[in-house]
Design a protein around this motif. Structure first.
Motif, PDB file in Angstrom:
ATOM      1  N   THR A  50     -12.347  28.277  17.660  1.00  0.00           N
ATOM      2  CA  THR A  50     -11.736  28.705  18.923  1.00  0.00           C
ATOM      3  C   THR A  50     -11.163  30.116  18.824  1.00  0.00           C
ATOM      4  O   THR A  50     -10.592  30.612  19.796  1.00  0.00           O
ATOM      5  CB  THR A  50     -10.610  27.728  19.323  1.00  0.00           C
ATOM      6  OG1 THR A  50      -9.636  27.670  18.281  1.00  0.00           O
ATOM      7  CG2 THR A  50     -11.178  26.333  19.569  1.00  0.00           C
ATOM      8  N   PRO A  92     -14.972  24.831  21.993  1.00  0.00           N
ATOM      9  CA  PRO A  92     -14.384  24.231  20.786  1.00  0.00           C
ATOM     10  C   PRO A  92     -15.386  23.304  20.090  1.00  0.00           C
ATOM     11  O   PRO A  92     -16.085  22.514  20.739  1.00  0.00           O
ATOM     12  CB  PRO A  92     -13.194  23.443  21.325  1.00  0.00           C
ATOM     13  CG  PRO A  92     -12.903  24.043  22.666  1.00  0.00           C
ATOM     14  CD  PRO A  92     -14.230  24.467  23.208  1.00  0.00           C
ATOM     15  N   HIS A 130      -6.691  26.646  24.340  1.00  0.00           N
ATOM     16  CA  HIS A 130      -7.013  27.284  23.061  1.00  0.00           C
ATOM     17  C   HIS A 130      -6.836  28.803  23.062  1.00  0.00           C
ATOM     18  O   HIS A 130      -6.926  29.425  22.008  1.00  0.00           O
ATOM     19  CB  HIS A 130      -8.458  26.955  22.668  1.00  0.00           C
ATOM     20  CG  HIS A 130      -8.709  25.495  22.426  1.00  0.00           C
ATOM     21  ND1 HIS A 130      -8.225  24.834  21.330  1.00  0.00           N
ATOM     22  CD2 HIS A 130      -9.388  24.567  23.171  1.00  0.00           C
ATOM     23  CE1 HIS A 130      -8.599  23.558  21.380  1.00  0.00           C
ATOM     24  NE2 HIS A 130      -9.294  23.369  22.484  1.00  0.00           N
ATOM     25  N   THR A 165      -9.998  25.074  29.135  1.00  0.00           N
ATOM     26  CA  THR A 165     -10.251  25.403  27.728  1.00  0.00           C
ATOM     27  C   THR A 165      -9.453  26.632  27.314  1.00  0.00           C
ATOM     28  O   THR A 165      -8.833  26.664  26.238  1.00  0.00           O
ATOM     29  CB  THR A 165     -11.749  25.631  27.495  1.00  0.00           C
ATOM     30  OG1 THR A 165     -12.469  24.430  27.827  1.00  0.00           O
ATOM     31  CG2 THR A 165     -12.043  26.019  26.054  1.00  0.00           C
TER      32      THR A 165
END
Length: 557
Positions: free
Chosen positions: A267, A426, A420, A416
């Motif tokens: 990530t 991820p 992250h 997302t």
């Protein structure tokens, strides 16, 4: 068909055109009278002499007919989606040198292209690596191998994958992002539609190119991440064949597996770039704490470390030791389905099906790797996540028009980034995706092949009694009490098993559905059907193989 000078035709056999015995040797095939075992009953005793010619001629004819099945028709014209152009932004290039944006070095890619055009061990060894100690490519030369059973792997067609700028690809990748967001939600909770599950269903329904399972025209929590074949929507999300005990000789295998921490990888853009260059990254496994598959992360873990045909070998063993009478369990064409004085074994019995599962696995993988390396060479979702991150944050506008706006504007991407800090996809495992192109998925081609083999031997309509699900801790099994508990069948749970394996690879972040599911699984199906067609003439019994294809067509071999 022309004979190879290194394999001269054996004397006394028919010629390759399918005619009669070669001139001058017919007399050698004259059978001697069968001996008897005494004057009283005059019971015939099988002769050990005088029948060799007929057997050799039949065997030779069967092999010639198999070759005709494989090569009578011209190979199809294979087509990709046209994205194989410089700078190869949608093409697989993992393990090669990449610049600071993750774009492949063009000189290195030219050598990669040359190795695929003129394949040899030395040619692939000359391709530069992104890191000296980076991961090796996954067996590209197997794509050029041959087999003497079943269809030639270069003669099977897999349609082009959706382009990266298409609404279909937007939906496929959007689903993979939603899968990553839901990795730690229990499957038994999907039907209760917690907020994140409902958001995923609504988000997938909003994609104009979504082609996965729906109910009433929309994606529902019940349909989320499931397959599209008969039986996929019945019962628990996880197939019974991934839960029930496996009796393997004197061993009983409980299908509890070791676990991994609920941690997502790749990530960070620097980490992503290292992985694209081939960096090896470990995922720590906890061998002390085991549980049944109960979350998307568990399923992703299973399909990373399994042998490709493992789930289907287990399914066969579960069925063979189920105690269900043969008259109910075996396919209607099995000649030993109702016999009392004999049983199937080396033909139409356990060794036959167990051996064929391993055979079809290897042949399906060759077919898959040919499509992956030579025809489509599609980038993995992991790589496309890097393109999205560059477009959205690192160099806005660099890839204008390359990625469909429905994906860039999706709720899954924003969730997302909020979780992250990047738009990278991820990964469930530290190393990210395998070292081979994305399309079609190898696990899916094997799934299509192995489930087809199982459906050819077992009665698909046979009910599977007493369905189970993992308990809340995942350490035990409890009865499944849903209203559809009585609708689970062998065929439905085999279809679901294939869909589970497909979903698990996508839940890892290494593949996209449903395109790879719909097309890859049919490539494997054709491999299995071809092998069954070659197998049937070699049996002395007058039985048949019957099965239902993933498109719902009933065929008999």
């Amino acid at each position: 068909m022309q004979h190879n000078v290194n394999s001269p035709r054996s004397p006394g056999l028919p010629d390759a055109s399918g005619g009669g015995p070669a001139v001058g040797v017919a007399e050698a095939g004259t059978a001697e009278p069968a001996p008897t075992n005494g004057a009283e009953g005059r019971v015939p005793v099988p002769s050990l002499d005088g029948r060799g010619f007929a057997r050799r001629a039949r065997g030779y004819r069967i092999r010639i007919e198999a070759a005709h099945r494989a090569y009578a028709e011209p190979f199809p014209r294979h087509r990709n989606n046209g994205e194989h152009e410089e700078p190869y932004l949608a093409s697989y290039s993992k393990g090669l040198p990449h610049d600071e944006y993750g774009e492949v070095d063009l000189d290195a890619y030219a050598l990669w292209n040359r190795a695929l055009a003129e394949p040899s061990v030395d040619a692939f060894e000359r391709v530069p690596r992104g890191l000296d100690d980076g991961r090796p490519q996954l067996n590209p030369l197997s794509a050029f191998g041959l087999d003497v059973e079943g269809p030639d792997t270069h003669g099977l067609l897999c349609p082009p994958a959706p382009r990266m700028d298409s609404p279909e690809f937007a939906a496929e990748l959007g689903e993979v992002y939603w899968m990553a967001l839901l990795r730690d939600v229990h499957f038994v909770d999907f039907d209760d539609a917690p907020a994140l599950v409902q958001a995923a269903a609504d988000g997938l329904s909003a994609f104009s190119g979504y082609a996965g399972p729906t109910q009433g025209g929309r994606v529902t929590p019940r349909a989320l991440f499931r397959g599209t074949s008969r039986g996929d929507l019945a019962g628990p999300f996880i197939s019974q064949f991934l839960l029930r005990d496996v009796h393997f000789g004197t061993h009983t295998i409980r299908q509890r597996q070791d676990t991994i921490e609920p941690v997502d990888y790749v990530t960070d853009f620097g980490e992503w770039l290292a992985v694209q260059r081939g960096a090896e990254r470990d995922t720590e496994r906890d061998y002390a704490h085991t549980r049944y598959i109960q979350t998307p992360r568990d399923l992703a873990h299973y399909v990373h470390y399994d042998q490709a045909y493992q789930a289907y070998l287990n399914a066969a063993l579960i069925l063979l030791t189920s105690g269900i009478p043969n008259a109910e369990l075996l396919d209607a064409g099995n000649p030993y389905r109702t016999t009392r004085g004999q049983m199937g074994f080396a033909t139409f019995g356990a060794p036959h099906i167990l051996t064929l599962l391993a055979e079809v696995d290897a042949r399906a993988l060759k077919a898959n790797l040919y499509q992956q390396y030579v025809v489509h060479r599609r980038a993995r979702p992991e790589a496309i996540g890097g393109r999205i991150e560059v477009q959205m944050r690192r160099d806005p506008g660099r890839y204008d028009g390359l990625i469909h706006p429905e994906l860039l504007e999706s709720d899954a991407l924003e969730r997302t980034r909020a979780k992250h800090g990047t738009y990278l996809l991820p990964q469930a495992l530290g190393m990210g995706s395998p070292m081979s192109p994305e399309y079609p998925a190898g696990h899916l081609v094997v799934a299509g092949a192995c489930t087809t083999m199982l459906k050819a031997f077992f009665n698909e309509d046979c009910p599977l009694p007493d369905p189970v699900v993992p308990d809340r801790a995942g350490t035990g099994l409890v009865p499944y009490t849903g209203s559809d508990a009585g609708r689970l069948t062998v065929g439905g749970e085999l279809n679901k098993l294939a869909a589970n394996i497909a979903a698990g690879r996508c839940m890892s972040g290494v593949h996209a559905r449903p395109g790879t599911y719909q097309h890859g699984i049919r490539v494997g199906e054709q491999v299995a059907i071809g092998i069954l067609r070659d197998q049937k003439p070699t049996t002395h019994e007058k039985g048949t193989f019957g099965l239902t294809t993933f498109d719902g067509e009933r065929i008999t071999i």
